[in-house]
Design an enzyme around this catalytic site. Structure first.
Site: not given
Ligand code: GLN
Length: 551
Positions: A516, A514, A388
């Site tokens: 994970e 994600h 992310c």
């Molecule tokens: N802050 C970033 C976004 O909102 C990444 C978010 C995250 O890593 N879950 O896109």
């Protein structure tokens, strides 16, 4: 409103102190029942007033666990999914906030016209409705629903939940419900004794509000003597055989076996009059054996902002345990605070590590340190995995260093950047409300054949969970590709970038989702598995190099 269905209900409350591992206990009990061929569902009640943990700081709450249907939920749902290999949804987590919101919405609609709306019966009825809803979720009627109440007995916040459970147990036949209380039996060093008084008091509180536990799970530093269990049973009005010890263990994944050994599976199924096959715990036994026999050891650097609070990266930590087992290696994690890198450079943070994982995150604090970490991993050909925000930092680094786009950035960190390689998507620009408004939940992704990601999944169409607002800005794609960034996965509907890779590198993968959240105890996530595999190869190559140097 007793249920007509076949479902049996297990309630789990906690006593004495928090953080005894109620979620893991609940999940482990679920796995004992699954091992007997029963279908199991879970429900976590969180007695706080927030609608969900989505807007809470990780310091308050730890990780926010996202389900396929995009609910932002308690991290215990992660344990449920990892142990039981089932997918949770918004039905499986309810907060005081949601329950009041529902009742107040109905009141405004006029549903209770003429009546005073009260905790009993209106709030408690809504709590009971949630329990029945999860037992029969429209797709399936489960054999067993396990309901975990957050917090500790005696908290004002959890009272309506305990009261609802009391009513529930009264309305249902006794063989349909089973109450488990998880408590602490502390060892007092100075006296050289275990003490049962806190447990006695906790059960007293529970009985005061009308709940008699059917079994006690006693957390303790080491196994309890029979005499002590007799005493606890006597004072808490529970048969001694139902006083089950839950001593500290090396790995949480051995807990189902500990409970089974304590007879818990048998006690529960007998009370609930469930006819089941003999428990088959082979997979858990194998996992235990593999965990205690890992042949090698490597270190992976985990770069993030909340490194002081490991709970905010719970699923990542567990995913490494699963991936370690799949590769027969103990994965040690070195926590790297990227704010430190920002202040004093990369230094020796990555000495001796075989891979770098860049964590998800929000806000600009520590991001320049993260970008420096990416650069180090890219240039030193150290296996790299960005999740992310981790992917976003990798794109920023590539844009700046390789494509020469000076001051490229995400508009999250620098609104005036000349090269917004990471930017808000159209649908996010006008969002003003914070709760539940990110790109949340499962989205499909088309994986490019021949990529490392494809090699990991062995599939071209995958589905993974998201929680973010920002995306790779597609107007920079051509420039990035020209210099060698591979777009290894895109969302087939929107064309948004989901996966990036570098080919002139042993293993460099960034994902917007994600992974994970979908790694399971008995089924490691393909990307974590392959990342650890690449780190192992790196380790072998390096060691061979060093050995050669010595010759
Ligand atoms: N802050 C970033 C976004 O909102 C990444 C978010 C995250 O890593 N879950 O896109």
């Amino acid at each position: 409103m007793a249920g007509e269905g076949k479902t049996k209900y297990i309630f789990i409350t906690g006593g004495v102190v928090s953080a005894l591992g109620k979620g893991i206990a609940a999940a482990s009990i679920g796995s004992l029942l699954q091992a007997r061929g029963l279908s199991v569902t879970m429900l976590k009640f969180d007695p706080y007033i927030n609608i969900d943990p989505g807007t809470m700081s990780p310091y308050q709450h730890g990780e926010v666990y996202v389900t396929d249907d995009g609910a932002e939920t308690d991290l215990d749902l992660g344990h449920y999914e990892r142990f039981l290999d089932i997918n949770m949804s918004k039905l499986n987590n309810a907060t005081t906030g949601q329950i009041y919101h529902e009742v107040i919405t109905r009141e405004r609609r006029g549903d209770y016209l003429g009546k005073t709306v009260q905790v009993i019966p209106h709030i408690t009825n809504e709590i009971k409705r949630r329990i029945y809803n999860v037992a029969s979720d429209g797709q399936q009627e489960y054999d067993v629903a396990i309901i975990e109440v957050g917090g500790t007995v005696g908290d004002i916040e959890s009272l309506p939940f305990i009261e609802a459970i009391r009513q529930f147990c009264l309305e249902e036949a006794p063989e349909n419900t089973f109450n488990i209380h998880l408590t602490l039996v502390p060892y007092i060093k100075a006296a050289g004794e275990f003490k049962t008084k806190p447990t006695q008091h906790s059960v007293m509180r529970l009985r005061e509000i009308g709940l008699q536990p059917n079994a006690l799970l006693c957390r303790c530093e080491s196994p309890l003597e029979q005499e002590l269990r007799d005493k606890i049973g006597l004072f808490c009005n529970v048969p001694t055989s139902h006083v089950i010890e839950a001593p500290d263990v090396e790995s949480i994944y051995t807990i189902p076996l500990t409970f089974e050994q304590g007879g818990l599976g048998e006690i529960i199924t007998r009370h609930l009059q469930l006819k089941t096959k003999k428990p088959d715990l082979k997979a858990w036994q194998e996992l235990r054996d593999r965990l205690s026999n890992l042949q090698r050891e490597i270190t992976i650097a985990i770069c993030g902002k909340y490194v002081g609070l490991k709970d905010s990266y719970k699923s990542i930590i567990e995913a490494f345990v699963h991936a370690g087992v799949a590769n027969d290696v103990r994965v040690n994690l070195r926590w790297v605070d990227t704010e430190e890198i920002e202040r004093s450079g990369v230094g020796d943070w990555f000495d001796g590590v075989s891979g770098v994982l860049l964590c998800p995150g929000f806000g600009s604090r520590g991001t320049e340190g993260k970008i420096a970490a990416v650069r180090f991993a890219r240039e030193h050909k150290l296996p790299f995995f960005g999740i992310c925000l981790g992917l976003q930092c990798a794109v920023i680094e590539f844009a700046r260093t390789v494509c020469g786009l000076e001051n490229a950035n995400s508009t999250e960190f620098d609104e005036g950047t000349p090269h917004p390689v990471i930017d808000l998507m159209e649908t996010q620009i006008d969002v003003s409300q914070l709760g539940g408004t990110m790109r949340l939940g499962a989205y499909k992704c088309e994986v490019v054949p021949g990529s490392r990601t494809f090699a990991a999944y062995g599939e071209t169409l995958i589905s993974e969970r998201h929680r973010h607002r920002y995306e790779v800005n597609n107007s920079y794609i051509d420039k990035l590709k020209e210099k060698g960034l591979q777009i290894a996965g895109v969302n087939p509907k929107t064309g948004l970038v989901e996966i990036i890779e570098l080919q002139d590198h042993p293993w460099f993968v960034g994902v917007q989702f994600h992974p994970e959240l979908k790694s399971r105890a008995l089924r490691a996530h393909p990307l974590f598995r392959e990342f650890v595999g690449a780190a192992l190869e790196y380790d072998s190559r390096n060691r061979t190099g060093a050995e050669k140097d010595n010759e």
